[in-house]
Design a protein around this motif. Structure first.
Motif, PDB file in Angstrom:
ATOM      1  N   PHE A  55       0.847  -1.186   0.000  1.00  0.00           N
ATOM      2  CA  PHE A  55       0.000   0.000   0.000  1.00  0.00           C
ATOM      3  C   PHE A  55       0.886   1.240   0.000  1.00  0.00           C
ATOM      4  O   PHE A  55       1.958   1.256   0.623  1.00  0.00           O
ATOM      5  CB  PHE A  55      -0.922   0.032   1.223  1.00  0.00           C
ATOM      6  CG  PHE A  55      -2.021  -0.987   1.185  1.00  0.00           C
ATOM      7  CD1 PHE A  55      -3.228  -0.691   0.560  1.00  0.00           C
ATOM      8  CD2 PHE A  55      -1.851  -2.230   1.758  1.00  0.00           C
ATOM      9  CE1 PHE A  55      -4.251  -1.618   0.520  1.00  0.00           C
ATOM     10  CE2 PHE A  55      -2.870  -3.168   1.717  1.00  0.00           C
ATOM     11  CZ  PHE A  55      -4.072  -2.862   1.091  1.00  0.00           C
ATOM     12  N   THR A  56       0.423   2.274  -0.694  1.00  0.00           N
ATOM     13  CA  THR A  56       1.171   3.526  -0.773  1.00  0.00           C
ATOM     14  C   THR A  56       0.498   4.574   0.097  1.00  0.00           C
ATOM     15  O   THR A  56      -0.683   4.881  -0.099  1.00  0.00           O
ATOM     16  CB  THR A  56       1.231   4.036  -2.233  1.00  0.00           C
ATOM     17  OG1 THR A  56       1.839   3.045  -3.058  1.00  0.00           O
ATOM     18  CG2 THR A  56       2.035   5.324  -2.318  1.00  0.00           C
ATOM     19  N   VAL A 284      -7.515  -7.439   2.256  1.00  0.00           N
ATOM     20  CA  VAL A 284      -8.620  -8.284   1.803  1.00  0.00           C
ATOM     21  C   VAL A 284      -9.365  -7.540   0.698  1.00  0.00           C
ATOM     22  O   VAL A 284      -9.294  -6.317   0.615  1.00  0.00           O
ATOM     23  CB  VAL A 284      -9.593  -8.611   2.964  1.00  0.00           C
ATOM     24  CG1 VAL A 284      -8.880  -9.380   4.061  1.00  0.00           C
ATOM     25  CG2 VAL A 284     -10.225  -7.345   3.512  1.00  0.00           C
ATOM     26  N   PRO A 285     -10.099  -8.254  -0.156  1.00  0.00           N
ATOM     27  CA  PRO A 285     -10.888  -7.576  -1.193  1.00  0.00           C
ATOM     28  C   PRO A 285     -11.951  -6.675  -0.576  1.00  0.00           C
ATOM     29  O   PRO A 285     -12.465  -6.954   0.516  1.00  0.00           O
ATOM     30  CB  PRO A 285     -11.524  -8.740  -1.962  1.00  0.00           C
ATOM     31  CG  PRO A 285     -10.661  -9.924  -1.674  1.00  0.00           C
ATOM     32  CD  PRO A 285     -10.156  -9.721  -0.280  1.00  0.00           C
ATOM     33  N   GLU A 321      -7.023   0.677  -1.763  1.00  0.00           N
ATOM     34  CA  GLU A 321      -6.237   0.916  -2.968  1.00  0.00           C
ATOM     35  C   GLU A 321      -6.316  -0.293  -3.880  1.00  0.00           C
ATOM     36  O   GLU A 321      -6.117  -1.429  -3.433  1.00  0.00           O
ATOM     37  CB  GLU A 321      -4.772   1.196  -2.593  1.00  0.00           C
ATOM     38  CG  GLU A 321      -3.875   1.506  -3.772  1.00  0.00           C
ATOM     39  CD  GLU A 321      -2.445   1.782  -3.322  1.00  0.00           C
ATOM     40  OE1 GLU A 321      -1.514   1.403  -4.056  1.00  0.00           O
ATOM     41  OE2 GLU A 321      -2.257   2.360  -2.230  1.00  0.00           O
ATOM     42  N   GLY A 322      -6.639  -0.055  -5.154  1.00  0.00           N
ATOM     43  CA  GLY A 322      -6.649  -1.126  -6.136  1.00  0.00           C
ATOM     44  C   GLY A 322      -7.648  -2.225  -5.862  1.00  0.00           C
ATOM     45  O   GLY A 322      -7.409  -3.389  -6.205  1.00  0.00           O
ATOM     46  N   GLY A 323      -8.770  -1.896  -5.200  1.00  0.00           N
ATOM     47  CA  GLY A 323      -9.790  -2.898  -4.924  1.00  0.00           C
ATOM     48  C   GLY A 323      -9.548  -3.699  -3.660  1.00  0.00           C
ATOM     49  O   GLY A 323     -10.300  -4.637  -3.372  1.00  0.00           O
ATOM     50  N   PHE A 324      -8.522  -3.345  -2.881  1.00  0.00           N
ATOM     51  CA  PHE A 324      -8.221  -4.047  -1.635  1.00  0.00           C
ATOM     52  C   PHE A 324      -8.243  -3.065  -0.466  1.00  0.00           C
ATOM     53  O   PHE A 324      -7.917  -1.890  -0.608  1.00  0.00           O
ATOM     54  CB  PHE A 324      -6.856  -4.731  -1.705  1.00  0.00           C
ATOM     55  CG  PHE A 324      -6.832  -5.956  -2.570  1.00  0.00           C
ATOM     56  CD1 PHE A 324      -6.975  -7.211  -2.006  1.00  0.00           C
ATOM     57  CD2 PHE A 324      -6.683  -5.855  -3.939  1.00  0.00           C
ATOM     58  CE1 PHE A 324      -6.966  -8.352  -2.795  1.00  0.00           C
ATOM     59  CE2 PHE A 324      -6.666  -6.982  -4.738  1.00  0.00           C
ATOM     60  CZ  PHE A 324      -6.811  -8.237  -4.174  1.00  0.00           C
TER      61      PHE A 324
END
Length: 371
Positions: A55-56, A284-285, A321-324
């Motif tokens: 994660f950013t 997790v999603p 982020e990115g769907g997670f």
């Protein structure tokens, strides 16, 4: 009479039999529900294994785009336009003539001032020669020198007045759309055309003072214009204000983005993002997380008395982020959770079979509607 009693007895026996069968079914269904095991209509869900993901850390704020230099060209005098030397959207260079105004009076003024200058120069030279020879007083020669200098200043003033009738580009850039035309009378302050230097786009934005240690001149920054979905532009922080706003407790910053393509336009609403660093966390999603107010939870796949069950577990979430979704606490790597269909199950619902990444069937508690 006997026949009537016979039918009454038969009807009463039928009612008692129906009540008995119904009670038996209810009791059996209740037993199955408590046991968590067998009956009920199966509901398809998906299991997934909790893992880690990068994660950013990112600061995102809004700002407005503007050119490196932007100006609205106006006139400082009321006069008729005699010539327009540009076209809409044209790239112009610094000093290029944009508009010419009527200047007959100024031309005449320049001619008159030059004639006076020539006469003053002749008078001064003559009296200076006489003074050098001792024929005329030196004071008289100095008076004519002053008159000569005054005439030179008058010529410069007349030429400056003429310059006001020629409007030039103050810097290189691109002009906008204009409605001016030859023969139009403009007054002081009337907009002629806009001029923008868009080779570099600036975005001013405010950042809460708690990020003061993160910000520095030269820090990379990303811009995402609302008008250009899916496009990103790389830039850097060019300036930081010297003061923090005492009302908002925010620091004003300015970012610059190269704009050789011209895709960024002054006035665009831009979301700017500053990356603070990358970290690895449990993730997790998004579909696996259920939110109720500020509390988030997931359904962990656990062992029950007669098989697998879904246990509702509260978790502390971080960024998305990115769907997670980042999970700060409540789960660990390797845990199995229900990945989707959370609205179809309840805490304690039995899950029959299924492997991570495959469809699993929720029974028992799944048949009850979520409260």
């Amino acid at each position: 009479m006997i026949r009537r009693h016979f039918f009454l007895v038969v009807a009463l026996a039928a009612v008692v039999l129906m009540l008995g069968v119904g009670g038996f079914k209810l009791a059996f269904a209740s037993k199955e529900t408590k046991g968590g095991g067998g009956g009920g209509r199966a509901t398809a869900v998906t299991q997934t294994v909790v893992g880690e993901r990068s994660f950013t850390d990112r600061i995102e704020v809004l700002g407005a785009a503007k050119g490196r230099q932007s100006v609205t060209i106006t006139s400082n005098t009321a006069e008729l336009i005699t010539a327009v030397r540009f076209t809409d959207g044209q790239a112009v260079s610094r000093g290029q003539v944009l508009v010419e105004l009527k200047a007959e009076a100024e031309d005449a003024g320049i001619a008159e001032a030059r004639a006076r200058l020539a006469q003053a120069e002749r008078d001064y030279k003559r009296w200076k020669t006489l003074a050098d020879k001792g024929i005329a007083p030196r004071a008289t020669a100095e008076q004519y020198l002053a008159a000569y200098e005054t005439s030179k200043a008058a010529v410069e003033s007349a030429q400056a007045n003429k310059l006001d009738r020629v409007i030039r580009a103050p810097f290189s850039g691109r002009v906008g759309i204009s409605d001016v035309a030859p023969g139009m009378l403009i007054s002081p302050g009337t907009a002629i055309v806009t001029l923008d230097d868009t080779a570099v786009i600036r975005v001013d934005f405010s950042v809460p003072d708690r990020y003061l240690e993160t910000l520095r001149i030269g820090l990379p920054i990303v811009a995402k214009p609302d008008a250009l979905p899916g496009e990103t532009f790389q830039g850097r922080i060019a300036q930081l204000d010297t003061r923090i706003d005492p009302t908002t407790r925010a620091l004003k910053a300015r970012a610059e983005f190269p704009n050789a393509s011209g895709r960024l336009k002054p006035g665009m609403l831009v979301k700017v993002a500053i990356d603070q660093g990358v970290r690895t966390s449990v993730a997790v999603p998004e579909a696996a997380v259920q939110f109720e107010g500020e509390q988030a939870s997931v359904y962990v796949v656990a062992k029950g008395p007669k098989g697998l069950v879904a246990r509702r577990t509260d978790v502390d979430t971080g960024i998305t982020e990115g769907g997670f979704v980042e999970i700060r606490s409540g789960l660990k790597t390797g845990d199995k959770i229900v990945a989707d269909g959370l609205n179809r199950i309840q805490d304690g619902a039995s899950i029959a079979g299924g492997k991570p990444g495959q469809k699993a069937e929720a029974k028992g508690g799944a048949d009850r509607k979520a409260g």
